[in-house]
Motif scaffolding. Structure first.
Motif, PDB file in Angstrom:
ATOM      1  N   ALA A 185       0.604  -0.986  -0.114  1.00  0.00           N
ATOM      2  CA  ALA A 185      -0.362  -0.139   0.151  1.00  0.00           C
ATOM      3  C   ALA A 185       1.046   1.342   0.200  1.00  0.00           C
ATOM      4  N   ASN A 186       1.790   0.657   0.275  1.00  0.00           N
ATOM      5  CA  ASN A 186       3.263   2.225   0.371  1.00  0.00           C
ATOM      6  C   ASN A 186       3.404   2.965  -0.995  1.00  0.00           C
ATOM      7  N   PHE A 187       3.520   3.966  -1.041  1.00  0.00           N
ATOM      8  CA  PHE A 187       3.458   4.454  -2.472  1.00  0.00           C
ATOM      9  C   PHE A 187       5.167   4.787  -3.389  1.00  0.00           C
ATOM     10  N   ASN A 188       5.970   3.456  -2.634  1.00  0.00           N
ATOM     11  CA  ASN A 188       6.812   3.478  -3.487  1.00  0.00           C
ATOM     12  C   ASN A 188       7.554   1.803  -4.016  1.00  0.00           C
ATOM     13  N   MET A 189       5.962   1.416  -3.853  1.00  0.00           N
ATOM     14  CA  MET A 189       5.342  -0.040  -3.952  1.00  0.00           C
ATOM     15  C   MET A 189       4.915  -0.186  -5.184  1.00  0.00           C
ATOM     16  N   ALA A 190       4.812   1.184  -6.174  1.00  0.00           N
ATOM     17  CA  ALA A 190       3.906   0.792  -7.628  1.00  0.00           C
ATOM     18  C   ALA A 190       4.864   0.339  -7.833  1.00  0.00           C
ATOM     19  N   ILE A 191       3.234  -0.449  -9.154  1.00  0.00           N
ATOM     20  CA  ILE A 191       3.535  -2.348  -9.817  1.00  0.00           C
ATOM     21  C   ILE A 191       3.677  -1.324 -11.414  1.00  0.00           C
ATOM     22  N   LEU A 192       4.981  -1.662 -11.873  1.00  0.00           N
ATOM     23  CA  LEU A 192       5.872  -1.294 -13.246  1.00  0.00           C
ATOM     24  C   LEU A 192       5.457  -2.170 -14.182  1.00  0.00           C
ATOM     25  N   GLN A 193       5.378  -1.950 -15.067  1.00  0.00           N
ATOM     26  CA  GLN A 193       4.515  -2.935 -15.977  1.00  0.00           C
ATOM     27  C   GLN A 193       6.303  -3.762 -16.600  1.00  0.00           C
ATOM     28  N   GLU A 194       6.486  -5.418 -16.508  1.00  0.00           N
ATOM     29  CA  GLU A 194       7.300  -6.336 -16.926  1.00  0.00           C
ATOM     30  C   GLU A 194       8.448  -5.629 -17.826  1.00  0.00           C
ATOM     31  N   GLY A 195       9.588  -5.624 -17.703  1.00  0.00           N
ATOM     32  CA  GLY A 195      10.774  -5.260 -18.713  1.00  0.00           C
ATOM     33  C   GLY A 195      11.033  -3.912 -18.691  1.00  0.00           C
ATOM     34  N   ALA A 196       9.823  -2.981 -17.065  1.00  0.00           N
ATOM     35  CA  ALA A 196      10.218  -1.788 -17.004  1.00  0.00           C
ATOM     36  C   ALA A 196      11.264  -1.046 -17.201  1.00  0.00           C
ATOM     37  N   ASP A 197      11.771   0.371 -16.960  1.00  0.00           N
ATOM     38  CA  ASP A 197      12.673   0.779 -15.738  1.00  0.00           C
ATOM     39  C   ASP A 197      12.255   1.094 -14.023  1.00  0.00           C
ATOM     40  N   LYS A 198      12.925   0.945 -13.391  1.00  0.00           N
ATOM     41  CA  LYS A 198      12.535   1.451 -12.625  1.00  0.00           C
ATOM     42  C   LYS A 198      11.869   2.546 -11.590  1.00  0.00           C
ATOM     43  N   THR A 199      12.323   3.830 -13.797  1.00  0.00           N
ATOM     44  CA  THR A 199      12.446   5.401 -13.840  1.00  0.00           C
ATOM     45  C   THR A 199      11.145   5.094 -14.661  1.00  0.00           C
ATOM     46  N   SER A 200      10.681   4.366 -15.559  1.00  0.00           N
ATOM     47  CA  SER A 200       9.773   4.770 -15.729  1.00  0.00           C
ATOM     48  C   SER A 200       7.980   5.390 -14.971  1.00  0.00           C
ATOM     49  N   THR A 201       7.924   6.511 -16.055  1.00  0.00           N
ATOM     50  CA  THR A 201       6.662   7.334 -16.057  1.00  0.00           C
ATOM     51  C   THR A 201       5.315   6.479 -16.794  1.00  0.00           C
ATOM     52  N   VAL A 202       5.341   5.688 -17.367  1.00  0.00           N
ATOM     53  CA  VAL A 202       4.117   4.669 -17.792  1.00  0.00           C
ATOM     54  C   VAL A 202       3.395   4.112 -16.919  1.00  0.00           C
ATOM     55  N   GLY A 203       2.874   4.483 -15.992  1.00  0.00           N
ATOM     56  CA  GLY A 203       1.849   3.660 -14.811  1.00  0.00           C
ATOM     57  C   GLY A 203       0.634   2.874 -15.021  1.00  0.00           C
ATOM     58  N   ALA A 204      -0.399   3.363 -14.021  1.00  0.00           N
ATOM     59  CA  ALA A 204      -1.656   2.722 -14.450  1.00  0.00           C
ATOM     60  C   ALA A 204      -2.245   3.651 -13.402  1.00  0.00           C
ATOM     61  N   GLY A 205      -1.558   4.316 -13.327  1.00  0.00           N
ATOM     62  CA  GLY A 205      -2.826   5.912 -12.079  1.00  0.00           C
ATOM     63  C   GLY A 205      -3.554   6.799 -12.874  1.00  0.00           C
ATOM     64  N   PRO A 206      -3.700   7.473 -12.633  1.00  0.00           N
ATOM     65  CA  PRO A 206      -5.033   8.272 -12.802  1.00  0.00           C
ATOM     66  C   PRO A 206      -4.249   9.098 -13.346  1.00  0.00           C
ATOM     67  N   PHE A 207      -3.357   9.548 -13.898  1.00  0.00           N
ATOM     68  CA  PHE A 207      -2.619  11.069 -14.488  1.00  0.00           C
ATOM     69  C   PHE A 207      -1.630   9.794 -15.081  1.00  0.00           C
ATOM     70  N   LYS A 208      -1.931  10.457 -16.222  1.00  0.00           N
ATOM     71  CA  LYS A 208      -0.045  10.004 -17.266  1.00  0.00           C
ATOM     72  C   LYS A 208       0.363  11.204 -17.566  1.00  0.00           C
ATOM     73  N   PHE A 209       1.657  10.795 -17.210  1.00  0.00           N
ATOM     74  CA  PHE A 209       3.494  12.079 -17.291  1.00  0.00           C
ATOM     75  C   PHE A 209       3.133  12.668 -18.553  1.00  0.00           C
TER      76      PHE A 209
END
Lengths: 513, 318
Positions: A167-191
């Protein structure tokens, strides 16, 4: 010989001065305001030091992460766990956790699958990982993905607090193969874009898995490092929401009809000790400090009265783990403090240094008030007030006798205080130096493994009384943590208690009107 | 002449190298570990293994001489390296932020000169009179009020009470020229306030001195008009030391507009430096200091060469 300058000459010479004033006057009220559109403007206190989504890089970065990304779970406005990418979660009798994923999509249209969750956990636990949840994810011994929407996690020992990990914000689910700095998320807003050090822009994700959300076209995150300017920007209408409202300005924001103040008591101030040398290796001396300081004065001096004295563990009276009988564990009693010092063989008092920082007013004021009260029981404190970065290092290396510290727990569950309480971990500035009380560490471990609320309540009651008795650290007060918003902004909410820094999750509900 | 310039350039380059080396070494002596600081930004104790991994990724566990040699090698290729925190390239970041600070300083200098010189002249003309006393008193007040007080007061009045301008910020000129200038005015005027006081005093003293010179009396005797004497003969001569002071002050302002950039949220190089120091982002700090010292050293060099060109009495040989 006298010279007189004639009027024309002087006027010509100072023409610029006049022009300047004239130009300023020409810019009418409101001419500089942004056009009314649906972008929400958020005044952040710092630019994210990095876009490493899994590393703990502070509250400001966390708020941005919560705009772009989602984890399996999050905390709702009531402070309770709620599903995000996971629509349900459960644990079986062997302590194996199962998370059922909902139909959510990343910003690039790809569905969020069990493989993405597996990838994220593996990356966070990897040997070269710099992630906040690294040590917890390393406890997961098996990750099973029976189908695209199911993740089963096995840990060596059954662990009751696993949902909090996700539930912590440092535990975002990133896409398989994505870099840890990826801004492609599943959140409410797009980078959308960023200007390093200045701003971040995100736009609405129309495919967000919560229908009807978010309710604004996007968010323009503008960094205001100076707290006074941040408030000024809110007052001037340059931004719609600000974080970290300085305590000195809270009344002003509260009384302004155009603004709203949303505060929660949560983060807390405390004193840590150096147990590797005399006299704070002695629990009696530490407990004496606990009884010597009048908390109300700390609240007044450091937080303009915006806080509450803390004579026990930082557990809110509303928490099921709050213990009425221990609420005044370290009551203000200078006589008791003196008696404890005498019992420890320091009846005549002693000299010591107190580490704090001049960089943050609240840390310095807390140190000054503590210094004054300690002098009354014969402890002569010399303050050491370097910049924050130096203070962190000195804390890590134990270069102090007493130190002032402020933080928030990870969650409102007592396990969220592990970071502060568990002295068996490597030395850190957030904990006392070289003070490890086995009874406390064991209670934390037991509480993590117990699934029975009544049993957990008992374990943590025992732990709290040990904390007060042994005083590995002494808690002083909780402080109000505040967000300020324009009166026409609704939906955004400051999460209760220790979760305040996770409030960015509610930006999905933020709207005008 | 060319030999003189070549020699001075060489000295300047050595100076810049010395400064950057000194900063590089001193930084590593200051307590604070960038990896630990980054991962502890949430005031939580970072996982020790995560810190170790990050130190490795930042290259901090290499011996310091090796880090220094890498730094020098990159510098020879005009590469300022990357930020420890997020790996951003430092060169482009400097190129983006330096002009903003320079713009602020130049705007402040122009405003200061436009206020300070006429007022200083006026004060000198009326030395001992009411105008002189008022301007001198104002100058003292302007000089002794810290910029952050002036800045905060300006925000209170112009942004919060009157609502004429935003409470700080920055918009690129290309995006919105009018807004750009409006945002520039408040910080520039705030710096200009103190600076104009310095210039005003300097002008006053200088004009007073020139007024006593023989050629001024001669001009008077020849019947030259008062205005012509003052603006053509007195002020022009008197301005030489004033310009020198202004040049020096401008040099000092690069890197010391920290408070102004902070108070007005102006994304220039000074604020960048402060944040880099706080995070112990070594390559960023060294890069910024390097560029600032480079500008400072070469401004001075430029002044020296200009003097030599203007005044034949200045010996060109070393």
């Amino acid at each position: 010989m006298t010279f007189r300058i004639d009027r024309r000459g002087f006027v010509a010479g100072s023409l610029a001065t006049g022009t300047m004033a004239g130009t300023m006057a020409l810019f009418g009220p409101g001419a500089l305001r942004a056009d009314e559109n649906k972008m929400l403007r958020f005044g952040l206190s710092a630019y994210p030091p990095s876009f490493d989504m899994w590393a703990s890089t502070g509250t400001a970065a966390g708020t941005v992460k919560l705009m772009i990304h989602r984890g399996l779970l999050s905390y709702g406005k009531d402070g309770l766990l709620r599903g995000e990418l996971a629509e349900s979660w459960d644990v079986d009798e062997n302590g194996v956790w199962t998370f059922k994923l909902r139909d959510a999509r990343f910003h690039d249209g790809k569905p969020v699958t069990a493989a993405d969750v597996k990838y994220t956990i593996e990356q966070v636990a990897a040997p070269d990982s710099t992630a906040f949840r690294r040590s917890q994810m390393a406890l997961i011994t098996k990750i099973e993905t029976p189908d695209d929407k199911t993740v089963r996690l096995t840990t060596a020992e059954p662990i009751a607090t696993v949902p909090h990990w996700f539930a912590n914000f440092n535990m975002a689910i990133l896409q398989e193969g994505a870099d840890k700095t990826s801004t492609v998320g599943a959140g409410p807003f797009k980078f959308d874009s960023t200007e390093r050090g200045v701003k971040v822009v995100v736009t609405r994700n129309d495919d967000y898995y919560k229908p009807g959300l978010p309710k604004v076209a996007g968010i323009e995150v503008i960094v205001y490092s100076d707290e006074n300017l941040r408030v000024a920007a809110l007052e001037a209408g340059d931004v719609d929401i600000i974080e970290y409202v300085p305590w000195a300005a809270m009344s002003r924001v509260e009384e302004d009809p155009n603004l709203k103040l949303d505060t929660v008591p949560g983060p807390f101030m405390y004193l840590t000790f150096n147990g590797s040398r005399k006299p704070f290796d002695n629990p009696l001396v530490r407990k004496a400090v606990g009884h010597a300081i009048k908390r109300e004065d700390v609240v007044e001096a450091a937080f303009y009265g915006r806080g509450a004295p803390l004579h026990h563990l930082p557990l809110d009276p509303s928490s099921p783990f709050y213990n009425e009988d221990l609420a005044m564990g370290w009551d203000f009693d200078p006589e008791k403090a003196k008696a404890l010092l005498a019992e420890a063989g320091h009846g005549d008092g002693f000299d010591c240094t107190m580490l704090s920082t001049a960089q943050y007013g609240m840390h310095q004021s807390t140190a000054e008030v503590s210094q004054a009260y300690l002098s009354m029981i014969g402890i002569n404190v010399t303050l050491d007030l370097p910049d924050w970065s130096t203070r962190v290092q000195k804390g890590n290396e134990g270069q102090y006798d007493i130190a002032v510290m402020g933080t928030a727990a990870e969650s409102n569950d007592p396990d969220g205080m592990t970071n502060v309480l568990d002295g068996s971990q490597k030395a850190s500035f957030v904990r006392s130096f070289d003070i490890s009380i086995p009874a406390i560490n064991e209670a934390l471990a037991k509480g993590r493994q117990s699934f029975d609320p009544a049993e957990r309540k008992k374990i943590y009651h025992g732990m709290e009384s040990t904390v007060i008795d042994q005083s590995p650290m002494v808690f002083l007060c909780s402080r109000a943590q505040g967000y300020g918003t324009a009166a026409n902004v609704s939906g955004f909410k400051n999460l209760p208690g220790q979760l305040t820094f996770q409030s960015g999750v509610t930006l999905e509900d933020a709207m005008f009107g | 002449m060319l030999r003189y310039i070549a020699f001075r350039v060489l000295i300047a380059l050595v100076l810049v190298w010395l400064v950057s080396t000194l900063v590089f070494l001193v930084l590593h002596l200051v307590p604070g570990d960038p990896a630990e600081l980054l991962l502890a930004s949430g005031n939580t104790a970072p996982d020790p293994e995560a810190v170790a991994a990050l130190r490795e990724q930042m290259g901090l566990n290499r011996p310091i001489y090796e880090q220094y040699l890498t730094f020098l090698w990159d510098l020879l290729h005009l590469d300022f390296g990357t930020s420890l925190r997020d790996g951003a390239s430092i060169g482009p970041e400097l190129a983006l932020r330096l002009p903003r600070t320079l713009e602020l300083i130049v705007a402040a200098s122009i405003i200061a000169a436009l206020i300070g010189v006429p007022l200083g002249t006026l004060a000198a003309m009326r030395a001992g009179g009411i105008a002189d006393k008022i301007t001198s008193a104002s100058a003292s007040l302007a000089l002794s009020t810290p910029v952050f007080v002036v800045g905060t007061a300006a925000i209170l009045v112009f942004a919060q009470w009157l609502g004429w301008v935003s409470a700080g910020g920055y918009v690129p000129f290309a995006e919105d020229p009018v807004r750009h200038i409006k945002l520039l005015l408040m910080p520039a005027c705030t710096i200009a306030l103190g600076l104009s006081a310095v210039l005003m005093r300097m002008t006053r003293a200088s004009v007073l001195e020139v007024l006593e010179r023989d050629y001024v009396r001669t001009a008077r005797a020849k019947g030259v008009s008062r205005r012509r004497i003052i603006w053509r003969h007195v002020v022009r001569t008197a301005l030489v030391p004033v310009v020198t002071i202004l040049g020096l002050e401008m040099g000092t302002l690069i890197g010391s507009t920290v408070l102004i950039e902070y108070v007005f949220n102006w994304p220039g190089i000074s604020g960048y430096l402060v944040r880099a120091v706080e995070a112990r982002d070594y390559p960023e700090v060294v890069g910024i200091v390097l560029i600032i010292s480079f500008i400072f050293v070469f401004l001075n060099l430029l002044v020296d060469i200009t003097y030599a060109l203007l005044d034949p009495r200045v010996k060109l040989a070393k």
